[in-house]
Structures are given as structure tokens and as C-alpha cells.
Design an enzyme around this catalytic site. Structure first.
Site: not given
Ligand code: ADP
Length: 169
Positions: A33, A124
Site C-alpha cells: 500500500d 496481516y
Molecule cells: P497486508 O496488510 O494485506 O498483509 P502487505 O502490504 O503487508 O499487506 O503485504 C501483502 C503482500 O505484499 C506481502 O506478501 C508483501 O511481501 C507484498 N509486498 C510488499 N511490497 C510490495 C511491492 N512493492 N510489490 C509487490 N508486493 C509487495
């Protein structure tokens, strides 16, 4: 429809739409995000604020969309994944709805290519293998006509291996 899995940063892709693992506030956060808002610029946040003013954020399992801002995409579809609570809070139903609702919006917008992050498997804490099965099976069940390419973007090696093995196994 082609299902692909890649390892990398979702903000670097050139596709019609990417999906954001947002939170209920729609005001940005950490993980993917934060990366999407940082790379996409203020335009995405401004649109999120407008949606928030109209409907008061986004519930878990629901999805909304904005422009792609400075990203190389037409749209960002923001969906809110469930926080893992040891399976006690209908997490699998909510996660399934994230993929269903994101696809429904993709169909409305007639997108041809869409990239998903591994929703809920970061901050999460949703178990990665279980989340991957939900993601892949929900997508396979829907197969919208306009959609030619679906890309699962895995940021970490664990998720990449899980998706790769499940799709090629
Ligand atoms: P949530 O709160 O839904 O768990 P996160 O962003 O913490 O969301 O993580 C969701 C997934 O996105 C994780 O597998 C994380 O490793 C991944 N992630 C983090 N940054 C990026 C990025 N720039 N591009 C793609 N995936 C990412």
C-alpha cells in the site's frame, strides 16, 4: 486467459490495472500500500479521500478503484484483505471476496491485464500457502472474457515458490 507468476515490485509493472492490498481507511499504510501511494503520487490519495468522503472507507473484502496516478497503469483497484485471526473471523471468506470484487471491478473497467499482490500475507499475517490457494482458485473460477493476462506479483521468495509450485505442479 494466461496466469503468470513473477517475483518483483508491483509498482514497476505496465498493465491495465494493479490491485492494492489497502486498509479500511484507504489513506495508505505500509507494505505494498505504501509502495503504491509513494510511486503513484498524490492523485491516488486524493481519489481515495473522495471515495472515503462519499462512502466512509472500504470494508474488509470490498474493493474500490482509482486512477493509476504516476504508475504505468490505468487503474489501481484497492481491496482490503482480512487480518489473520487463526481462522476464527471468516478470513477465508473475506480473502475470497477480495479477489472476486477486484475481478468484478476489472470486468466493469474492461481491463485486459491485471496484477495482484499476495493480499493479506504481509502485515496481516495470513498463512501464505492458504492465501495462495484462495487467490489462484478464485481467479480460475471467474475467468472474465476481456481479461487476457493475470499476473501474481510475489515480493518475497516464499510466496514466489508457493505460487510457482502450485501453478506448475
Ligand atoms: P497486508 O496488510 O494485506 O498483509 P502487505 O502490504 O503487508 O499487506 O503485504 C501483502 C503482500 O505484499 C506481502 O506478501 C508483501 O511481501 C507484498 N509486498 C510488499 N511490497 C510490495 C511491492 N512493492 N510489490 C509487490 N508486493 C509487495
Amino acid at each position: 486467459m494466461k496466469i503468470e507468476v513473477i517475483k518483483g515490485d508491483i509498482t514497476k509493472l505496465t498493465v491495465d490495472a494493479i490491485v492494492n492490498a489497502a486498509n479500511t481507511s484507504l489513506l495508505g499504510g505500509g507494505g505494498v500500500d505504501g509502495a503504491i501511494h509513494k510511486a503513484g503520487g498524490y492523485e491516488i490519495l486524493e481519489e481515495c479521500k473522495k471515495i472515503r468522503n462519499k462512502q466512509g472507507g472500504c470494508n474488509v473484502g470490498d474493493a474500490v478503484y482509482t486512477t493509476g496516478g504516476k504508475l504505468h497503469v490505468k487503474y489501481v483497484i484497492h481491496t482490503v484483505g482480512p487480518t489473520w485471526n487463526n481462522g476464527r473471523s471468516k478470513e477465508s471468506t473475506h480473502l475470497t471476496r477480495c479477489y472476486q470484487n477486484s475481478l468484478r471491478i476489472a470486468v466493469e473497467l474492461k481491463v485486459r491485464s491485471i496484477a495482484f499482490p499476495n493480499i493479506s500475507t504481509g502485515i496481516y499475517r495470513y498463512p501464505k500457502a492458504e492465501a495462495a490457494i484462495i487467490a489462484i482458485e478464485t481467479i480460475k473460477q471467474h475467468q472474465p472474457v476481456h481479461l487476457q493476462r493475470i499476473i501474481f506479483v510475489c515480493f518475497d521468495e516464499d510466496n514466489f515458490k508457493i505460487y510457482y509450485d502450485y501453478l506448475n505442479g
